[in-house]
Write a protein that holds these residues in place. Structure first.
Motif, mmCIF file in Angstrom:
data_model
loop_
_atom_site.group_PDB
_atom_site.id
_atom_site.type_symbol
_atom_site.label_atom_id
_atom_site.label_comp_id
_atom_site.label_asym_id
_atom_site.label_seq_id
_atom_site.Cartn_x
_atom_site.Cartn_y
_atom_site.Cartn_z
ATOM 1 N N ASP A 10 0.868 -1.179 0.000
ATOM 2 C CA ASP A 10 0.000 0.000 0.000
ATOM 3 C C ASP A 10 0.906 1.231 0.000
ATOM 4 O O ASP A 10 1.454 1.617 1.036
ATOM 5 C CB ASP A 10 -0.913 -0.014 1.235
ATOM 6 C CG ASP A 10 -1.934 1.111 1.224
ATOM 7 O OD1 ASP A 10 -1.642 2.182 0.653
ATOM 8 O OD2 ASP A 10 -3.025 0.934 1.802
ATOM 9 N N ALA A 109 -5.802 5.461 -7.252
ATOM 10 C CA ALA A 109 -4.882 4.834 -6.298
ATOM 11 C C ALA A 109 -3.976 3.850 -7.019
ATOM 12 O O ALA A 109 -4.444 3.025 -7.815
ATOM 13 C CB ALA A 109 -5.676 4.112 -5.209
ATOM 14 N N THR A 111 -1.486 0.628 -7.547
ATOM 15 C CA THR A 111 -1.424 -0.751 -7.074
ATOM 16 C C THR A 111 0.032 -1.185 -7.110
ATOM 17 O O THR A 111 0.750 -0.872 -8.061
ATOM 18 C CB THR A 111 -2.247 -1.682 -7.996
ATOM 19 O OG1 THR A 111 -3.535 -1.109 -8.225
ATOM 20 C CG2 THR A 111 -2.408 -3.060 -7.375
ATOM 21 N N TRP A 113 3.047 -4.386 -5.722
ATOM 22 C CA TRP A 113 3.309 -5.670 -5.088
ATOM 23 C C TRP A 113 4.737 -6.120 -5.380
ATOM 24 O O TRP A 113 5.390 -5.624 -6.302
ATOM 25 C CB TRP A 113 2.316 -6.728 -5.548
ATOM 26 C CG TRP A 113 2.337 -7.082 -7.007
ATOM 27 C CD1 TRP A 113 2.996 -8.130 -7.594
ATOM 28 C CD2 TRP A 113 1.652 -6.410 -8.074
ATOM 29 N NE1 TRP A 113 2.763 -8.147 -8.946
ATOM 30 C CE2 TRP A 113 1.944 -7.114 -9.276
ATOM 31 C CE3 TRP A 113 0.820 -5.285 -8.137
ATOM 32 C CZ2 TRP A 113 1.445 -6.713 -10.512
ATOM 33 C CZ3 TRP A 113 0.313 -4.895 -9.372
ATOM 34 C CH2 TRP A 113 0.631 -5.606 -10.535
#
Length: 283
Positions: A10, A109, A111, A113
């Motif tokens: 996040d 927003a 993303t 990972w």
């Protein structure tokens, strides 16, 4: 079988959490799969050591600026990468890909990972066997990056369809790898690797100003080459330069240093003794 590990990040909150790689994590309308609108890096972890992280973060930051994305938080990404490695099964070589997508268009927003998995066996084997190469024109001249920044030349984006198409073309024509050239004859880069040639005691690589990625493994090699008596140079290279070199390699974080056996069917010199020395420099 070694299973990959996943950490979802996040960016707004500056936090991350482990996630199940077998379960859905990404919305189908995320701009990463829809448009390839994002950036990424891939670091090698060997013997538990993350190699070249600072160089990868510097390149990720350059890609972010080129793509009008926020400056990545190096501390957050280091912790996320370390968490992905810690969650991974024991393995001699791990590759961690960390990715930033522009996210779902309607939300604004991002993303992000980090995905860790074992280094591919074929990539490790190629360090010994080498690769046969074909030269393919990329379709731009060597000044295109300066004239047309919207082409994103030199940014490590998620849009790899052209690179993968070139690799398939090479394999369909009896080769293992591609080295791209500009329309005015300059050697550029391979789809996922940097080109380095040896001429005497000098290592040469194409100038990044030609619209190619800064190679993190090449940067580390050039940083340490003087330790073994070698000089380094960024240069405009041609096909003839590669054919007459004392050795040619393609370098990446995953493959490290892979010797080139032939170019367009013409054998090129190999210097396996020097190759082993350079591999030792890379750790």
């Amino acid at each position: 079988m070694v299973s990959p590990s996943l950490v979802m990040v996040d960016l707004a909150a500056g936090t991350f959490h482990p996630a199940d790689v077998t379960e859905p994590q990404l919305r189908v309308d995320d701009l990463a799969p829809v448009r390839g609108d994002g950036i990424f890096e891939a670091v090698s972890v060997r013997g538990g050591v993350i190699h070249g992280f600072d160089d990868h973060m510097a390149r990720l930051a350059r890609s972010a600026r080129t793509m009008d994305l926020p400056e990545p938080d190096a501390g957050l990404w280091r912790r996320a990468v370390e968490a992905a490695v810690e969650a991974h099964d024991a393995c001699d070589e791990i590759v961690v890909r960390f990715i930033i997508s522009r996210g779902v268009e309607a939300t604004g927003a991002l993303t992000a990972w980090a995905l860790a998995g074992p280094a591919p066996e074929h990539a490790i084997a190629e360090r010994e066997t080498g690769v046969d190469v074909v030269l393919l024109e990329r379709g731009y001249d060597s000044d295109a990056a300066q004239r047309a920044p919207w082409l994103l030349l030199g940014a490590k984006t998620l849009s790899y369809a052209v690179n993968m198409a070139a690799t398939r073309y090479a394999k369909d024509h009896g080769a293992d790898e591609v080295i791209f050239t500009s329309s005015d004859g300059a050697i550029l880069e391979a789809p996922t690797s940097t080109v380095v040639a040896a001429r005497g005691d000098t290592l040469l690589t194409p100038d990044p100003d030609f619209g190619i990625l800064f190679g993190t493994t090449q940067i580390e090699l050039f940083r340490r080459a003087p330790e073994v008596g070698l000089t380094v140079e960024y240069a405009r290279l041609t096909e003839e330069d590669l054919l007459t070199a004392d050795a040619v390699w393609v370098l990446s974080s995953v493959r490290l240093l892979v010797p080139v056996n032939s170019i367009n069917g013409t054998p090129v010199k190999r210097d396996d003794d020097r190759g082993r020395t350079l591999l030792e420099l890379l750790g």
